[in-house]
Design a protein around this motif. Structure first.
Motif, PDB file in Angstrom:
ATOM      1  N   LEU A 188       9.815  -2.755 -17.935  1.00 21.86           N
ATOM      2  CA  LEU A 188       9.456  -1.973 -16.503  1.00 21.86           C
ATOM      3  C   LEU A 188       9.514  -3.201 -15.397  1.00 21.86           C
ATOM      4  O   LEU A 188       8.694  -3.853 -15.579  1.00 21.86           O
ATOM      5  N   LEU A 189      10.562  -3.198 -14.559  1.00 21.43           N
ATOM      6  CA  LEU A 189      10.608  -4.084 -13.479  1.00 21.43           C
ATOM      7  C   LEU A 189       9.417  -3.451 -12.450  1.00 21.43           C
ATOM      8  O   LEU A 189       9.359  -2.237 -12.152  1.00 21.43           O
ATOM      9  N   LYS A 190       8.487  -4.715 -12.032  1.00 19.50           N
ATOM     10  CA  LYS A 190       7.465  -3.993 -11.237  1.00 19.50           C
ATOM     11  C   LYS A 190       7.545  -4.825  -9.876  1.00 19.50           C
ATOM     12  O   LYS A 190       6.734  -4.792  -9.182  1.00 19.50           O
ATOM     13  N   ASP A 210      10.288   2.445  -3.251  1.00 15.25           N
ATOM     14  CA  ASP A 210      10.899   1.204  -3.636  1.00 15.25           C
ATOM     15  C   ASP A 210      11.187   1.379  -5.162  1.00 15.25           C
ATOM     16  O   ASP A 210      10.251   1.064  -5.829  1.00 15.25           O
ATOM     17  N   ILE A 211      12.540   1.460  -5.566  1.00 15.52           N
ATOM     18  CA  ILE A 211      12.736   1.795  -6.893  1.00 15.52           C
ATOM     19  C   ILE A 211      12.365   0.350  -7.759  1.00 15.52           C
ATOM     20  O   ILE A 211      11.986   0.492  -9.067  1.00 15.52           O
ATOM     21  N   PHE A 212      12.584  -0.827  -6.960  1.00 17.39           N
ATOM     22  CA  PHE A 212      12.119  -2.205  -7.914  1.00 17.39           C
ATOM     23  C   PHE A 212      10.631  -2.400  -8.152  1.00 17.39           C
ATOM     24  O   PHE A 212      10.375  -3.332  -8.712  1.00 17.39           O
ATOM     25  N   GLN A 213       9.760  -1.309  -7.635  1.00 20.05           N
ATOM     26  CA  GLN A 213       8.336  -1.569  -8.145  1.00 20.05           C
ATOM     27  C   GLN A 213       8.129  -0.707  -9.294  1.00 20.05           C
ATOM     28  O   GLN A 213       6.952  -0.935  -9.891  1.00 20.05           O
ATOM     29  N   HIS A 214       9.031   0.152  -9.877  1.00 16.45           N
ATOM     30  CA  HIS A 214       8.782   0.911 -11.132  1.00 16.45           C
ATOM     31  C   HIS A 214      10.039   1.214 -11.666  1.00 16.45           C
ATOM     32  O   HIS A 214      10.304   2.685 -12.176  1.00 16.45           O
ATOM     33  N   LEU A 215      10.959   0.387 -12.141  1.00 20.23           N
ATOM     34  CA  LEU A 215      12.327   0.659 -12.549  1.00 20.23           C
ATOM     35  C   LEU A 215      12.593   0.203 -13.859  1.00 20.23           C
ATOM     36  O   LEU A 215      12.027  -0.865 -14.387  1.00 20.23           O
ATOM     37  N   ALA A 216      12.595   1.184 -14.844  1.00 21.18           N
ATOM     38  CA  ALA A 216      12.936   1.004 -16.295  1.00 21.18           C
ATOM     39  C   ALA A 216      14.222   0.278 -16.577  1.00 21.18           C
ATOM     40  O   ALA A 216      15.219   0.984 -15.796  1.00 21.18           O
ATOM     41  N   ILE A 217      14.308  -0.716 -17.357  1.00 21.27           N
ATOM     42  CA  ILE A 217      15.356  -1.492 -17.885  1.00 21.27           C
ATOM     43  C   ILE A 217      15.551  -1.089 -19.025  1.00 21.27           C
ATOM     44  O   ILE A 217      14.953  -1.776 -19.825  1.00 21.27           O
ATOM     45  N   CYS A 248      11.492 -14.460   1.680  1.00 19.93           N
ATOM     46  CA  CYS A 248      11.452 -13.257   2.164  1.00 19.93           C
ATOM     47  C   CYS A 248       9.823 -12.872   2.218  1.00 19.93           C
ATOM     48  O   CYS A 248       9.153 -12.984   1.190  1.00 19.93           O
ATOM     49  N   THR A 249       9.286 -12.124   3.307  1.00 23.87           N
ATOM     50  CA  THR A 249       8.105 -11.876   3.344  1.00 23.87           C
ATOM     51  C   THR A 249       8.088 -10.641   2.412  1.00 23.87           C
ATOM     52  O   THR A 249       6.831 -10.567   1.789  1.00 23.87           O
ATOM     53  N   SER A 250       8.931  -9.523   2.289  1.00 24.37           N
ATOM     54  CA  SER A 250       8.742  -8.527   0.893  1.00 24.37           C
ATOM     55  C   SER A 250      10.326  -8.446   0.641  1.00 24.37           C
ATOM     56  O   SER A 250      11.345  -8.639   1.456  1.00 24.37           O
ATOM     57  N   VAL A 251      10.352  -7.899  -0.557  1.00 29.27           N
ATOM     58  CA  VAL A 251      11.744  -7.377  -1.218  1.00 29.27           C
ATOM     59  C   VAL A 251      11.489  -5.947  -1.521  1.00 29.27           C
ATOM     60  O   VAL A 251      10.734  -5.906  -2.388  1.00 29.27           O
ATOM     61  N   THR A 252      12.451  -5.135  -1.013  1.00 28.16           N
ATOM     62  CA  THR A 252      12.321  -3.947  -1.509  1.00 28.16           C
ATOM     63  C   THR A 252      13.677  -3.383  -1.575  1.00 28.16           C
ATOM     64  O   THR A 252      14.586  -4.019  -1.605  1.00 28.16           O
ATOM     65  N   SER A 253      13.747  -2.202  -2.073  1.00 28.81           N
ATOM     66  CA  SER A 253      15.315  -1.679  -2.344  1.00 28.81           C
ATOM     67  C   SER A 253      15.642  -0.702  -1.227  1.00 28.81           C
ATOM     68  O   SER A 253      14.896  -0.437  -0.337  1.00 28.81           O
ATOM     69  N   ASN A 254      16.841  -0.432  -1.199  1.00 33.42           N
ATOM     70  CA  ASN A 254      17.471   0.095   0.057  1.00 33.42           C
ATOM     71  C   ASN A 254      18.826   0.827  -0.730  1.00 33.42           C
ATOM     72  O   ASN A 254      19.482   0.156  -1.711  1.00 33.42           O
ATOM     73  N   HIS A 255      19.401   1.715  -0.069  1.00 34.06           N
ATOM     74  CA  HIS A 255      20.894   2.184  -0.479  1.00 34.06           C
ATOM     75  C   HIS A 255      21.654   2.285   0.643  1.00 34.06           C
ATOM     76  O   HIS A 255      21.340   2.442   1.874  1.00 34.06           O
TER      77      HIS A 255
END
Length: 167
Positions: free
Chosen positions: A76-78, A106-113, A85-92
Motif C-alpha cells: 500500500l503506497l501511502k 489523492d490516489i497516492f495516499q492509499h494506492l494498492a500495488i 516539492c512542498t507537496s506531491v499529489t495525484s492528478n489526471h
C-alpha cells in the motif's frame, strides 16, 4: 456470585486470546520486506520517471513513471515526497487543477500495488503533481523522489526533468 465472576474471567480470557490472534494475523507475513519505514524496499522499482515543468503554474511540475512490484505481497503506497516539492499529489490529465484541503482525493495516499504487477502513470492519465516547487527546474537535471509504503519501507528514485512537448 463466584460462578458469575469465573464466567466473566473466562469471557475476558477468550476475548484477550482472540485479540492476540487477530493481532498476530494482522502482522505482515511477507519476509521480503522489513517492518521499518526507514528500509529501502528492493522488490519494488520505480523507473522511467520524467518531470515536466508546468507551462501555466511556475511552482508546479507533472511526473510520469512506471512502478513494478516483483514481490509476493500486495503493498500500500501511502505517499510520495521530494525535497524539491512542498507537496506531491495525484492528478489526471483530463482533470481540471483544483486546490483541495485533504488527502481523500489523492490516489497516492492509499494506492494498492498488487504483487507481481506493473502500473504505468503516463502523460495521458493519472500522474504525480509536484506542487510548491522550491526553485525552477533545469532541463536534464534529476530530482529525487521517495515512494513511502505502509509498514514496509520506501523506494527512492530520480526523475529526469524534460520540457513538455506538444501544446
Amino acid at each position: 456470585m463466584i460462578f458469575f465472576c469465573r464466567r466473566m474471567s473466562l469471557v475476558a480470557l477468550a476475548i484477550s486470546a482472540l485479540g492476540a490472534g487477530y493481532q498476530a494475523a494482522a502482522q505482515p507475513q511477507n519476509h521480503e520486506a522489513s517492518s521499518s519505514n526507514d528500509t529501502e524496499i528492493t522488490e519494488v522499482t520505480v523507473h522511467g520517471g520524467v518531470l515536466h515543468p508546468s507551462r501555466h503554474f511556475p511552482d508546479r511540475a507533472a511526473g510520469y513513471f512506471t512502478i513494478h512490484n516483483a514481490g509476493t505481497a500486495d503493498l500500500l503506497l501511502k505517499g510520495i515526497t521530494s525535497p524539491l516539492c512542498t507537496s506531491v499529489t495525484s492528478n489526471h490529465s483530463n482533470q481540471e487543477m483544483i486546490e483541495t484541503t485533504g488527502d481523500s482525493d489523492d490516489i497516492f495516499q492509499h494506492l494498492a500495488i498488487p504483487h507481481k504487477s506493473t502500473m504505468v502513470f503516463p502523460a495521458a492519465g493519472y500522474h504525480l503533481s509536484c506542487r510548491g516547487l522550491h526553485r525552477s527546474l533545469q532541463n536534464g537535471e534529476t530530482i529525487p523522489f521517495t515512494f513511502h509504503f505502509l509498514d514496509v519501507g520506501h523506494v527512492s528514485t530520480n526523475f529526469t526533468v524534460q520540457e513538455p512537448t506538444g501544446k
